[in-house]
Design an enzyme around this catalytic site. Structure first.
Site, PDB file in Angstrom:
ATOM      1  N   THR A  76       2.034  -0.912  10.419  1.00 54.85           N
ATOM      2  CA  THR A  76       2.514  -1.163   9.055  1.00 54.85           C
ATOM      3  C   THR A  76       3.956  -0.735   8.837  1.00 54.85           C
ATOM      4  O   THR A  76       4.556  -1.079   7.824  1.00 54.85           O
ATOM      5  CB  THR A  76       1.643  -0.399   8.029  1.00 54.85           C
ATOM      6  OG1 THR A  76       1.738   0.998   8.308  1.00 54.85           O
ATOM      7  CG2 THR A  76       0.200  -0.829   8.070  1.00 54.85           C
TER       8      THR A  76
ATOM      9  N   SER B  21       0.797  -1.229   0.000  1.00 59.21           N
ATOM     10  CA  SER B  21       0.000   0.000   0.000  1.00 59.21           C
ATOM     11  C   SER B  21       0.832   1.284   0.000  1.00 59.21           C
ATOM     12  O   SER B  21       1.530   1.572  -0.960  1.00 59.21           O
ATOM     13  CB  SER B  21      -0.938  -0.063   1.204  1.00 59.21           C
ATOM     14  OG  SER B  21      -1.850   0.968   1.167  1.00 59.21           O
TER      15      SER B  21
ATOM     16  N   PRO C  18       1.795   2.686  18.425  1.00 53.60           N
ATOM     17  CA  PRO C  18       2.734   2.000  17.539  1.00 53.60           C
ATOM     18  C   PRO C  18       2.087   1.791  16.174  1.00 53.60           C
ATOM     19  O   PRO C  18       0.898   1.470  16.097  1.00 53.60           O
ATOM     20  CB  PRO C  18       2.959   0.659  18.238  1.00 53.60           C
ATOM     21  CG  PRO C  18       1.698   0.424  19.016  1.00 53.60           C
ATOM     22  CD  PRO C  18       1.152   1.772  19.392  1.00 53.60           C
ATOM     23  N   SER C  19       2.848   1.997  15.099  1.00 55.30           N
ATOM     24  CA  SER C  19       2.311   1.721  13.762  1.00 55.30           C
ATOM     25  C   SER C  19       2.162   0.215  13.582  1.00 55.30           C
ATOM     26  O   SER C  19       2.947  -0.559  14.115  1.00 55.30           O
ATOM     27  CB  SER C  19       3.276   2.269  12.702  1.00 55.30           C
ATOM     28  OG  SER C  19       2.944   1.710  11.439  1.00 55.30           O
TER      29      SER C  19
ATOM     30  N   ARG D  32       3.909   6.393  16.057  1.00 54.85           N
ATOM     31  CA  ARG D  32       3.354   7.628  15.485  1.00 54.85           C
ATOM     32  C   ARG D  32       2.900   8.561  16.613  1.00 54.85           C
ATOM     33  O   ARG D  32       2.297   8.112  17.590  1.00 54.85           O
ATOM     34  CB  ARG D  32       2.172   7.313  14.577  1.00 54.85           C
ATOM     35  CG  ARG D  32       2.531   6.411  13.397  1.00 54.85           C
ATOM     36  CD  ARG D  32       1.459   6.489  12.315  1.00 54.85           C
ATOM     37  NE  ARG D  32       1.521   5.344  11.399  1.00 54.85           N
ATOM     38  CZ  ARG D  32       2.379   5.234  10.385  1.00 54.85           C
ATOM     39  NH1 ARG D  32       3.268   6.176  10.171  1.00 54.85           N
ATOM     40  NH2 ARG D  32       2.357   4.172   9.600  1.00 54.85           N
TER      41      ARG D  32
HETATM   42  C1  G16 Z   1      -3.283   0.503   6.560  1.00 56.54           C
HETATM   43  C2  G16 Z   1      -4.581   0.217   7.260  1.00 56.54           C
HETATM   44  C3  G16 Z   1      -5.206   1.516   7.738  1.00 56.54           C
HETATM   45  C4  G16 Z   1      -4.221   2.281   8.607  1.00 56.54           C
HETATM   46  C5  G16 Z   1      -2.877   2.451   7.875  1.00 56.54           C
HETATM   47  C6  G16 Z   1      -1.808   3.012   8.769  1.00 56.54           C
HETATM   48  O1  G16 Z   1      -3.526   1.299   5.442  1.00 56.54           O
HETATM   49  O2  G16 Z   1      -5.444  -0.435   6.360  1.00 56.54           O
HETATM   50  O3  G16 Z   1      -6.355   1.203   8.472  1.00 56.54           O
HETATM   51  O4  G16 Z   1      -4.710   3.535   8.916  1.00 56.54           O
HETATM   52  O5  G16 Z   1      -2.412   1.190   7.424  1.00 56.54           O
HETATM   53  O6  G16 Z   1      -1.667   2.143   9.859  1.00 56.54           O
HETATM   54  P1  G16 Z   1      -0.535   2.312  10.931  1.00 56.54           P
HETATM   55  O7  G16 Z   1      -0.644   3.714  11.440  1.00 56.54           O
HETATM   56  O8  G16 Z   1      -0.864   1.274  11.969  1.00 56.54           O
HETATM   57  O9  G16 Z   1       0.784   2.096  10.247  1.00 56.54           O
HETATM   58  P2  G16 Z   1      -2.806   1.027   4.053  1.00 56.54           P
HETATM   59  O10 G16 Z   1      -3.448   1.992   3.126  1.00 56.54           O
HETATM   60  O11 G16 Z   1      -1.345   1.255   4.269  1.00 56.54           O
HETATM   61  O12 G16 Z   1      -3.141  -0.412   3.753  1.00 56.54           O
END
Ligand code: G16
Length: 546
Positions: free
Chosen positions: A505, A67, A502-503, A510
């Protein structure tokens, strides 16, 4: 029937575990540097087959994408039968399989999952898989296929697709031939469904000036162009930029929804014509944000919060005009700007629920409303219509010609909106329909409320898993003492609000801060980021966090 241990062991031997392969199935599945993901992909293939068998052969989806992450990363997530995210009870199985240290341990873990999850291996399995435009997808998809093959799953290769297209396909396969049939299970079927709905809603209206769409140099570029061919530029004028998805190093680079939202500026080298509408997709086209420049060249962001307000207001009007007695609700996360929540509750009078970050949380909460509008501030969201609301929309007898017109629009809107997951193409159409019907410029849309100045900062830490939160991520429970320090910092700032999480992804924590003025919001963000860094940070403290 038992697991074909020999087949799994042999297949696994071709996908040895990388020491740095990702450890947990997070917010959006597994994400990491693509070099570390081969074994994870193979094992997700195994899990997808088991999940389908558990659900008596219903089709499960596997999407290979990272993503918004940079191009060298990749990732994978599973899609459950209605097009929703994998049920949370199975995330632990994904994590267990991914962490098995050897082929032997993998077989043992697999057998354990079969037993604990009560999977009947004699059931059939069917899995549809797709991928975004990252160069690493080709080999990683092969690893998924090896996992599916080791458990004899029937396979459908969707190829290069946006994440929401894959979610759509899964729902279509599982509802085909039922009264809930969602559409033709093909990308062409997806385009036709959206184009037909758009044509119904747009025909006979004064067209707005063209919308310029930054495709993040991702899969959204070819897919949006395919869609535009189906719907016709004369009914939907769109200009695409940052639309080269085949050039190495381009994906999400200084462009795309995440860049625009976090940097609060247009994509690099895109000159904004004052008062014109712009939008940015993210790398797999499941998020969208809009923006424009005013007469002085000042940038204005219309993010997920603004989209939620626009969509909720429009749908509430249609519900009222059509005479349907159903209620609309909105779901947000802690990232929602305080001004948006105030607007929704005090001006629109709509109930608002706050849940932790992650589509699965928002989606689930939105299901409790007759019509649930959910958007993360980052531009990820959609609208859900409950089964009883859909029935009412289909059977209601309107009391007047204007009620009939509102009802017809609502029916088309149900088809225009991808109800499986946030979808940049579908959300783009939703926003464009509202602006078209209201004949609004982006500035008129923006006038609903003014965002409190805010800032989002990433802090690199030793171990992001040491950070735990509660109260829909508005409070940090560990590391101990951190929340008290945040509270102290917030107290010093007028209109201050800040939280740390914590993130799921990226390997970071954050920090979000908002306050009454730009400078105090920035100061607060820097201060809290500094607190986090001094408590648990990795590397030297950056001079400034943004
Ligand atoms: C994904 C999730 C979203 C989230 C984003 C960031 O989005 O589907 O719900 O808001 O990650 O998440 P985090 O802050 O935990 O890193 P995407 O568009 O990257 O698939």
């Amino acid at each position: 029937m038992s697991v074909n241990e020999q087949a799994v062991r042999a297949a696994s031997a071709a996908h040895p575990r990388h020491p740095n392969s990702p450890a947990t199935y997070g917010t959006a599945g597994f994400r990491a540097h693509s070099d570390t993901l081969d074994s994870t992909m193979f094992r997700v293939g195994l899990l997808a087959a088991l999940r389908s068998k558990k659900l008596a052969g219903q089709t499960i989806g596997v999407m290979v994408t990272a993503s918004h992450n940079p191009e060298q990363d990749n990732g994978v997530k599973l899609v459950d039968p209605h097009g929703e995210m994998l049920h949370s009870s199975w995330e632990a199985y994904a994590t267990q399989l991914a962490n098995a240290p050897s082929d032997e341990a993998l077989v043992a873990t697999l057998k354990q999952v079969v037993q604990v999850a009560e999977v009947d291996l004699s059931q059939p399995a069917k899995v549809v898989y797709g991928h975004d435009s990252r160069p690493s997808c080709r080999t990683l998809v092969r690893a998924v296929v090896d996992g599916l093959t080791a458990l004899d799953a029937e396979q459908v290769n969707a190829g290069l697709v946006t994440t929401p297209q894959l979610h759509y396909l899964v729902r279509c396969y599982n509802t085909a031939g039922t009264p809930q049939a969602y559409g033709e299970p093909s990308v062409e079927g997806y385009y036709q469904k959206l184009a037909t709905a758009w044509t119904t809603l747009a025909t006979g209206r004064h067209l707005l000036p063209a919308l310029t769409v930054d495709c993040a140099n991702g899969v959204g570029a070819p897919k949006l162009k395919e869609f535009l061919k189906v719907v016709g530029q004369d009914l939907l004028p769109v200009i695409t930029v940052r639309d080269n998805h085949t050039l190495a190093g381009n994906l999400n680079m200084n462009c795309g929804a995440d860049f625009v939202k976090t940097q609060q500026c247009p994509p690099r080298n895109v000159e904004l014509v004052p008062w014109q509408r712009y939008a940015s997709f993210d790398g797999d086209a499941d998020r969208i944000v809009f923006y424009y420049a005013d007469g002085t060249g000042t940038f204005h962001l219309l993010d997920g919060d603004k989209i939620a307000g626009l969509a909720a207001g429009f749908i509430m009007d249609l519900v009222k005009d059509s005479g349907l007695g159903v209620k609309v609700g909105v779901v947000q996360t802690a990232y929602a700007n305080g001004a948006s929540t105030k607007y929704l509750t005090e001006v629109l009078g709509v109930p608002v629920q706050c849940v932790p970050t992650g589509v699965k949380h928002l989606h689930h909460a939105a299901e409790s409303f007759d019509i649930g509008v959910y958007f993360e501030a980052n531009g990820h969201g959609t609208v859900l219509f409950s089964p009883s609301t859909l029935a009412a929309i289909n059977t209601h007898t309107p009391a007047s010609p204007s009620a009939a017109a509102a009802l017809a629009n609502l029916r088309a809107l149900v088809d225009l909106i991808n109800q499986t997951v946030g979808d940049a193409i579908s959300d783009m159409l939703l926003v464009e329909v509202v602006l078209l019907h209201r004949q609004w410029t982006p500035a008129q849309w923006d006038a609903a409320y003014t965002d409190y100045p805010n800032r989002l900062v990433k802090v690199l830490v030793q171990d992001r898993h040491a950070f735990t939160t509660s109260d829909a991520e508005r409070k940090v429970d560990t590391p101990a003492g951190l929340q008290d320090k945040i509270d102290e910092a917030v107290k010093e700032v007028v209109g201050g609000r800040s939280f740390v999480r914590p993130s799921g992804t990226e390997d970071c924590v954050r920090v979000y801060a908002e306050a009454a003025t730009r400078s105090t919001a920035d100061e607060l963000a820097n201060k809290v980021a500094g607190i986090v860094h001094s408590l648990a940070g990795k590397g030297p403290k950056p001079a400034s966090f943004f």
